[in-house]
Design an enzyme around this catalytic site. Structure first.
Site, PDB file in Angstrom:
ATOM      1  N   ASP A 142       0.852  -1.184   0.000  1.00 61.25           N
ATOM      2  CA  ASP A 142       0.000   0.000   0.000  1.00 61.25           C
ATOM      3  C   ASP A 142       0.895   1.244   0.000  1.00 61.25           C
ATOM      4  OD1 ASP A 142      -2.912   0.925   0.396  1.00 61.25           O
ATOM      5  OD2 ASP A 142      -1.777   2.139   1.821  1.00 61.25           O
ATOM      6  N   GLU A 163      -4.714   2.246  -4.515  1.00 64.76           N
ATOM      7  CA  GLU A 163      -3.249   2.292  -4.434  1.00 64.76           C
ATOM      8  C   GLU A 163      -2.687   1.028  -3.794  1.00 64.76           C
ATOM      9  OE1 GLU A 163      -4.728   4.268  -0.610  1.00 64.76           O
ATOM     10  OE2 GLU A 163      -5.345   4.031  -2.681  1.00 64.76           O
TER      11      GLU A 163
END
Length: 521
Positions: free
Chosen positions: A389, A433
């Protein structure tokens, strides 16, 4: 004597001329009948090919629409799983609800399909939601999803009937999960609402003609949405329709042709049930519209044959022209078939690739995970997963704009691509993301080493990020590896463990790699 010869020869001459005439007539009739037969056969074969291509097209559209709906609901359900676990772990103290509200707001911002996220207590009162304010004395205990979870102790997601949101007034699809007290008793409901218009905007991208239709239906026969959207489409019962009664209620997927009871239009229908959720999609295309080009071509050939029958004197030239036209038509069919095959291959490739990062998309990742998990199960070998992440990515988008954010993700994806050193390794975009790397035949130490290399490589790119504590873009990673045990482990086990390690890495200060050994320390 001359008169007698004439009287003797006349029947012979007339007979010969009659024979030649009939021979010529027979020849012309035979040629015309042969041409009519050949042209009719060609038109019928072209019609069959056109219908076959139409069947492939509707089937592909039904598959794409079902996958889109499945992915949309799965994203909402995944968010609910995290919320229910958090509620059951942290409780509903005021401070916990404040933190949960901030999380709900972020989740809705990250997932464009979400209309809102809500938490209700055991009496239906609103505890917390993703909106700016919670309505006073609001209560949803009369909603079907609340009643279902209150009366059913299972922990499965529930897809409710479409309804109008009490907070926005828009038509929504509800996905919900039950929340329990520690003793297993009913504690409330976690709800995600998806704006039905989100589906409609996606369906507008498909060319279904003027008489075509797309529908998404619950397995109980309730229509969620339709294109074109009619005034009574949402919530309409399809129990007595051909697509539901004779097909979708009995089979997982299929294609059939039927005449509509509403407008009398003959349509080819393809339907497909979702694997994990109680819905199915159906795509219907009008045969008249799909056969319009074939019909125009058939009319053209029929006119040519009619002209050929009338103008017998030009039959030779006309036949040569027909042969050439026939060759051109057959070549066009081959070119059309080849183009369709190439298009199908391109669509298949694009359906497995993320458009922004060019990594494998979520669908590709899920397929690869199932395949590699089963292989690891058969061979008793280790399977590793790295969940990655981007740290403070929302702040990056706020500071530099979404275009810069997209470029940042593309650069990070190039690092992940370089980590695929073996044919079985797979780097994918998991969502937003969040990225991941699947590593067959790798233990937790090996996967941790690869994750650390990725983290360092991304940090060394030195992409400016004023909103991050390091001043540059960094990532956090969670690593898990396991040797699957029959009847005990599932692919979701690996994802959940890696995701847990990722959240620990984020909580531990970001820009680091955690695995299960890190969590035990």
């Amino acid at each position: 004597m001359v008169t007698e010869r004439k009287s003797v020869q006349s029947p012979t001459i007339i007979s010969k001329r009659t024979s030649i005439t009939w021979f010529a007539v027979g020849f012309v009739v035979l040629v015309c009948l042969s041409l009519i037969f050949i042209d009719g056969w060609r038109s019928w074969a072209a019609r069959k090919n056109q219908l076959r291509e139409m069947e492939i097209s509707t089937s592909n559209m039904a598959r794409a629409i079902a996958q889109h709906a499945d992915d949309t609901i799965k994203s909402a359900d995944t968010a609910l799983i995290g919320l229910t676990e958090r509620i059951q772990a942290d409780g509903i103290a005021p401070a916990a609800l404040v933190r949960l509200h901030n999380l709900l707001v972020r989740r809705v911002a990250e997932l464009p399909q979400l209309n809102g996220l809500f938490i209700y207590d055991e009496n239906g009162r609103w505890l917390v939601n993703s909106q700016a304010n919670t309505p006073i004395n609001a209560n949803n205990s009369d909603r079907d999803y609340f009643i279902y979870h209150r009366d059913h102790p299972d922990d499965k997601p529930y897809i409710g009937i479409p309804l109008r949101s009490r907070s926005t007034g828009a038509w929504i699809l509800t996905v919900s999960r039950r929340i329990n007290h520690r003793d297993g008793s009913f504690s409330g409901v976690a709800l995600a609402t998806i704006n039905i218009d989100y589906f409609n905007k996606f369906y507008d991208s498909f060319n279904i003609g003027d008489a075509g239709s797309i529908v998404v239906v619950l397995n109980n026969g309730t229509m969620l949405t339709r294109r074109p959207l009619l005034a009574d489409s949402i919530g309409k019962s399809m129990l007595n329709t051909t697509v539901f009664r004779d097909n979708a209620s009995k089979h997982a997927y299929g294609t059939f042709t039927a005449k509509s009871a509403q407008d009398g239009v003959m349509r080819q229908n393809s339907f497909r049930h979702m694997e994990k959720y109680p819905l199915f999609t159906s795509v219907a295309l009008s045969e008249d519209e799909m056969l319009a080009d074939w019909r125009a071509d058939t009319y053209l050939h029929s006119a040519g044959v009619a002209a050929l029958i009338i103008v017998l004197g030009s039959i030779g030239f006309y036949l040569v022209g027909q042969i050439k036209k026939r060759a051109d038509a057959e070549a066009e069919v081959v070119r059309t078939r080849d183009a369709l095959q190439a298009l199908n291959q391109t669509l298949e490739r694009l359906s497995l690739q993320d458009g922004l990062t060019e990594l494998a998309n979520r669908r590709h990742f899920d397929m690869a995970l199932d395949e590699e998990f089963n292989r690891a199960l058969r061979t008793a070998t280790s399977l590793a997963l790295i969940m990655i992440d981007v740290d403070s990515f929302k702040q990056y988008n706020d500071l530099y704009g979404h275009a810069a954010g997209d470029d940042c993700l593309r650069k990070i994806s190039q690092i992940l691509k370089s980590s695929q050193n073996r044919s079985g390794d797979l780097a994918a975009r998991y969502g937003g993301e969040e990225l991941c790397v699947l590593l067959p035949g790798t233990d937790v130490n090996g996967a941790t080493a690869i994750a650390e290399k990725i983290r360092i490589a991304i940090q060394n790119m030195a992409i400016d990020h004023a909103g991050n504590t390091t001043g540059v873009v960094t990532v956090s990673a969670g690593v898990e590896a396991l040797i699957p045990l029959p009847y005990q482990d599932k692919p979701l086990t690996l994802i959940q463990a890696a995701d847990k390690a990722l959240y620990a890495a984020k909580a531990g200060g970001r820009n680091r790699v955690y695995n299960k050994f890190s969590l035990s320390e």
